[in-house]
Design a protein around this motif. Structure first.
Motif, PDB file in Angstrom:
ATOM      1  N   UNK A  91       0.872  -1.302  -0.170  1.00 31.33           N
ATOM      2  CA  UNK A  91      -0.029  -0.114  -0.083  1.00 31.33           C
ATOM      3  C   UNK A  91       1.041   1.291   0.077  1.00 31.33           C
ATOM      4  N   UNK A  92       0.032   2.139  -0.179  1.00 32.96           N
ATOM      5  CA  UNK A  92       1.181   3.943  -0.680  1.00 32.96           C
ATOM      6  C   UNK A  92       0.242   4.785  -0.482  1.00 32.96           C
ATOM      7  N   UNK A  93       0.827   5.584  -0.556  1.00 39.27           N
ATOM      8  CA  UNK A  93      -0.645   7.269  -1.215  1.00 39.27           C
ATOM      9  C   UNK A  93       0.666   8.246  -0.950  1.00 39.27           C
ATOM     10  N   UNK A  94       1.241   8.000  -2.851  1.00 39.88           N
ATOM     11  CA  UNK A  94       1.922   9.356  -3.106  1.00 39.88           C
ATOM     12  C   UNK A  94       1.363  10.358  -3.978  1.00 39.88           C
ATOM     13  N   UNK A  95       1.685  11.341  -4.121  1.00 33.81           N
ATOM     14  CA  UNK A  95       1.759  12.559  -5.076  1.00 33.81           C
ATOM     15  C   UNK A  95       1.562  12.030  -6.156  1.00 33.81           C
ATOM     16  N   UNK A  96       0.283  11.821  -7.026  1.00 29.77           N
ATOM     17  CA  UNK A  96       0.143  11.483  -8.025  1.00 29.77           C
ATOM     18  C   UNK A  96      -0.113  12.938  -9.369  1.00 29.77           C
ATOM     19  N   UNK A  97       0.514  13.391 -10.297  1.00 27.72           N
ATOM     20  CA  UNK A  97       0.528  14.442 -10.816  1.00 27.72           C
ATOM     21  C   UNK A  97      -0.021  14.534 -12.496  1.00 27.72           C
ATOM     22  N   UNK A  98      -1.229  14.244 -13.141  1.00 24.77           N
ATOM     23  CA  UNK A  98      -1.510  14.451 -14.519  1.00 24.77           C
ATOM     24  C   UNK A  98      -2.739  14.947 -14.513  1.00 24.77           C
ATOM     25  N   UNK A  99      -3.516  14.284 -16.082  1.00 27.44           N
ATOM     26  CA  UNK A  99      -4.779  15.033 -16.799  1.00 27.44           C
ATOM     27  C   UNK A  99      -5.665  14.102 -15.867  1.00 27.44           C
ATOM     28  N   UNK A 100      -6.950  14.605 -15.660  1.00 27.00           N
ATOM     29  CA  UNK A 100      -8.551  13.697 -15.736  1.00 27.00           C
ATOM     30  C   UNK A 100      -8.158  12.829 -17.316  1.00 27.00           C
ATOM     31  N   UNK A 101      -8.591  11.519 -16.955  1.00 26.75           N
ATOM     32  CA  UNK A 101      -8.601  10.415 -17.935  1.00 26.75           C
ATOM     33  C   UNK A 101      -9.910  10.935 -18.165  1.00 26.75           C
ATOM     34  N   UNK A 102     -10.899  11.295 -17.548  1.00 23.38           N
ATOM     35  CA  UNK A 102     -12.703  11.996 -18.218  1.00 23.38           C
ATOM     36  C   UNK A 102     -11.889  13.630 -18.842  1.00 23.38           C
ATOM     37  N   UNK A 103     -10.893  13.693 -19.175  1.00 24.55           N
ATOM     38  CA  UNK A 103     -11.156  15.002 -19.835  1.00 24.55           C
ATOM     39  C   UNK A 103     -10.595  14.381 -21.269  1.00 24.55           C
ATOM     40  N   UNK A 104      -9.581  13.726 -21.107  1.00 30.33           N
ATOM     41  CA  UNK A 104      -8.793  13.016 -22.206  1.00 30.33           C
ATOM     42  C   UNK A 104     -10.079  12.373 -23.167  1.00 30.33           C
ATOM     43  N   UNK A 105     -11.644  11.270 -22.129  1.00 25.91           N
ATOM     44  CA  UNK A 105     -12.236  10.270 -23.025  1.00 25.91           C
ATOM     45  C   UNK A 105     -13.436  11.602 -23.221  1.00 25.91           C
ATOM     46  N   UNK A 106     -13.311  12.731 -22.791  1.00 22.10           N
ATOM     47  CA  UNK A 106     -14.935  13.583 -23.480  1.00 22.10           C
ATOM     48  C   UNK A 106     -13.723  13.789 -24.234  1.00 22.10           C
ATOM     49  N   UNK A 144     -10.950  12.718  -9.761  1.00 17.28           N
ATOM     50  CA  UNK A 144      -9.556  12.193  -9.111  1.00 17.28           C
ATOM     51  C   UNK A 144      -8.502  10.614  -9.698  1.00 17.28           C
ATOM     52  N   UNK A 145      -9.210  10.164 -10.924  1.00 12.84           N
ATOM     53  CA  UNK A 145      -8.814   9.299 -11.725  1.00 12.84           C
ATOM     54  C   UNK A 145      -8.038  10.291 -12.773  1.00 12.84           C
ATOM     55  N   UNK A 146      -6.359   9.874 -13.063  1.00 13.55           N
ATOM     56  CA  UNK A 146      -6.171  10.296 -13.480  1.00 13.55           C
ATOM     57  C   UNK A 146      -5.037   9.502 -14.720  1.00 13.55           C
ATOM     58  N   UNK A 147      -4.802  10.498 -15.768  1.00 16.36           N
ATOM     59  CA  UNK A 147      -3.561   9.823 -16.419  1.00 16.36           C
ATOM     60  C   UNK A 147      -2.215  10.527 -16.071  1.00 16.36           C
ATOM     61  N   UNK A 148      -1.175   9.611 -15.709  1.00 16.72           N
ATOM     62  CA  UNK A 148      -0.213  10.303 -14.672  1.00 16.72           C
ATOM     63  C   UNK A 148       1.146  10.254 -15.664  1.00 16.72           C
ATOM     64  N   UNK A 149       1.945  11.023 -15.196  1.00 15.41           N
ATOM     65  CA  UNK A 149       3.407  11.308 -15.585  1.00 15.41           C
ATOM     66  C   UNK A 149       3.911  11.707 -14.946  1.00 15.41           C
ATOM     67  N   UNK A 150       3.748  12.133 -13.934  1.00 17.97           N
ATOM     68  CA  UNK A 150       4.904  12.568 -12.300  1.00 17.97           C
ATOM     69  C   UNK A 150       4.515  12.235 -11.605  1.00 17.97           C
ATOM     70  N   UNK A 151       4.860  11.524 -10.129  1.00 13.13           N
ATOM     71  CA  UNK A 151       4.929  10.891  -9.323  1.00 13.13           C
ATOM     72  C   UNK A 151       5.869  12.114  -8.164  1.00 13.13           C
ATOM     73  N   UNK A 152       5.463  12.405  -7.200  1.00 14.06           N
ATOM     74  CA  UNK A 152       5.930  13.118  -6.310  1.00 14.06           C
ATOM     75  C   UNK A 152       6.799  13.861  -6.443  1.00 14.06           C
TER      76      UNK A 152
END
Lengths: 407, 148
Positions: free
Chosen positions: A155-170, A212-220
């Protein structure tokens, strides 16, 4: 010459006797102040920048977990983040040429985005998101369940940075009949058969469309480490971490439940109706795991602390509840006879784990166990015993506990 | 040398070997007692060693227990995934069989032929399930003075 090594568990009698031979043969190779996890070639700790107190469960595919006291940081750094891989990490990743395709029966227009387009065309967001392996705690089930024998550290809880999956799907367009999304990724099947995917899971469209569902490209704040999905991954906090696919290059908008690898059979599924320990369950009687259950970990102190009589003990840790929030956190030093309230912080954002702390006074000298119990916003608390048995040993959210001695 | 002296010589050699082995066991138990930690530990073993080398009943290269069927298990079960994935699991014959079936259906495992029974027999004899009950007690606690 390269001196390749790997590890065997020092746990069974047979393995213990093997240790003797190893110590005699390789004693000279052991560094001073040796932590037995420190050597391996390829050295996973060096390879993945992990702390050498992490436990390697499996080196092909790589599966590495933390220990409770290593997860003390409020935001999990890479060095203490578990790795759960189903296949072989992609080889020759080039972020400059990386693309993400949105396709499937329910996409209006099949679209392909470069990583640069994703980063510049869509608004970026950062969230702290809890990711827990569905099989975290599997090692405690009786009869034992098949798979990596995770204890408590997946288990982990990190800072994830990216774009919202919903924005891309829409942006690509979602047809009215969309019910599910399924990801496809660049990792390689263990058999190296290019026709096979190691894992291709997904989530209902409602989860895909959460903020909060992200397509992330950065962690911390940095590029995602390679073992965690560089250069692009899904992050769907609060659900089994297998929903958060790594090395993502395609997402299909489906008009039915996604049917990729490890969506069916007993993978990431539990019996739809409770079953007795060891019972056989037909595939059609198994239901997909969605939100993870309420759970907590005491991350300070490490189990085994000895205190002098009269000293108070400060404990702290984290609690999480899948899609829900933790509303109550308690501890017991008398095996559940009485429970006392911990101070509990609100989550930084939805789906982030919450921090708790308490100051404990012990009545007299002796052996104690501090048990921690979280309760979610629907009133469900962690069980002290193992929760319902299931064939693959998922969702063990039994209370965490540490041993304390007052001298 | 007559027969009696020869057998005396052999017995003497055996005594020396027994003493050495006993010392090794005592040192091993001692070192585990004093240096063992709370959690499962992993120890380094050398893959460059002869792939057939067995030390104290364990195959050094894979960590498998040496017993009939080990070689068939290594040959058929460690080309895709590590031996660690096998060794950390505990199942009865029915579930080892189900695992093999699952790998054949979904993971490209080949038909094991006559080796299937040999492998299942090896696995269930050396890696059988043990009862843990509804919640195991805390074991192997590594005590330390807490300074806070």
């Amino acid at each position: 010459m390269m001196n390749r090594r790997f590890f065997i568990e020092k746990g069974t009698l047979a393995a213990m006797t093997a240790l003797v031979g190893v110590d005699l043969v390789f004693g000279a190779n052991l560094p001073k102040g040796y932590t037995p996890l420190a050597l391996q070639d390829p050295d996973p700790f060096q390879l993945f920048s992990k702390d050498n107190r992490m436990s390697v469960l499996n080196n092909k595919p790589w599966n590495i977990e933390a220990k409770a006291h290593l997860l003390d940081d409020k935001v999990t750094p890479n060095k203490f983040m578990f790795i759960r891989n189903n296949g072989i990490i992609p080889e020759n990743i080039d972020a400059k040429t990386w693309t993400l395709t949105i396709d499937g029966e329910s996409v209006r227009t099949k679209r392909t985005y470069s990583l640069e387009q994703l980063k510049t065309q869509f608004k970026q967001h950062t969230y702290q998101l809890t990711l827990e392996c569905g099989g975290n705690g599997r090692s405690e089930f009786d009869p034992p369940a098949k798979g990596n024998q995770w204890t408590i550290g997946a288990v982990s809880c990190a800072n994830w940075t990216g774009v919202r999956l919903k924005d891309v799907l829409i942006d690509a367009g979602i047809k009215d009949d969309a019910v599910y999304i399924g990801y496809h990724a660049a990792d390689i099947h263990l058999s190296r058969n290019p026709e096979k995917e190691p894992i291709s899971r997904g989530a209902p469209i409602s989860k895909a469309l959460q903020d909060e569902t992200l397509l992330a490209f950065q962690m911390n704040g940095d590029d995602i480490p390679i073992a965690h999905g560089y250069p692009l991954r899904l992050v769907a906090g609060g659900w089994p971490a297998s929903v958060s696919g790594k090395w993502i290059n395609r997402i299909s908008i489906r008009n039915k439940e996604h049917d990729g690898a490890k969506m069916g059979g007993s993978s990431y599924r539990i019996p739809c109706k409770p079953v007795g320990p060891g019972e056989k369950v037909a595939d059609e009687e198994m239901c997909i795991i969605e939100s993870m259950p309420v759970k907590s970990l005491i991350t300070y102190p490490m189990s085994g602390a000895i205190l002098n009589k009269g000293k108070s003990l400060n404990i702290r840790g984290h609690a999480w509840a899948g899609e829900l929030e933790v509303t109550k956190m308690e501890y017991s030093i008398d095996f559940g006879s009485t429970w006392k309230i911990c101070t509990l912080e609100k989550p930084k954002n939805r789906l982030a784990w919450q921090h708790f702390s308490a100051t404990i006074d012990f009545p007299k000298e002796g052996y104690y166990e501090v048990w921690a119990r979280a309760t979610d916003s629907q009133g469900k608390a962690q069980p002290m015993l193992l929760p319902g048995w299931n064939p693959k040993g998922y969702l063990n959210n039994a209370c965490h506990r540490i041993a304390i001695k007052i001298a | 040398m007559d027969k009696e002296n020869l057998s005396k010589g052999i017995r003497g050699t055996y005594r020396v070997i027994i003493i050495i082995c006993s010392l090794i066991v005592i040192i091993a138990i001692g070192s585990i007692y004093f240096f063992g930690t709370a959690d499962t530990e992993l120890v380094p073993i050398d893959q460059e060693k002869d792939s057939k080398e067995i030390v104290n009943g364990v195959h050094l290269k894979t960590g498998f227990v040496e017993a009939p069927g080990m070689q068939e298990t290594i040959t058929n079960c460690t080309s895709c995934h590590s031996s660690q994935l096998v060794i950390q699991n505990r199942m009865n014959a029915q579930n080892w069989k189900a695992t093999i079936d699952w790998m054949q259906e979904t993971q490209n495992l080949w038909d094991l032929g006559d080796n299937e029974a040999v492998i299942i027999d090896y696995l269930v004899k050396n890696y059988p399930p043990t009862s843990k009950g509804r919640r195991a007690g805390l074991t192997n606690v590594r005590w330390y003075e807490l300074k806070q």
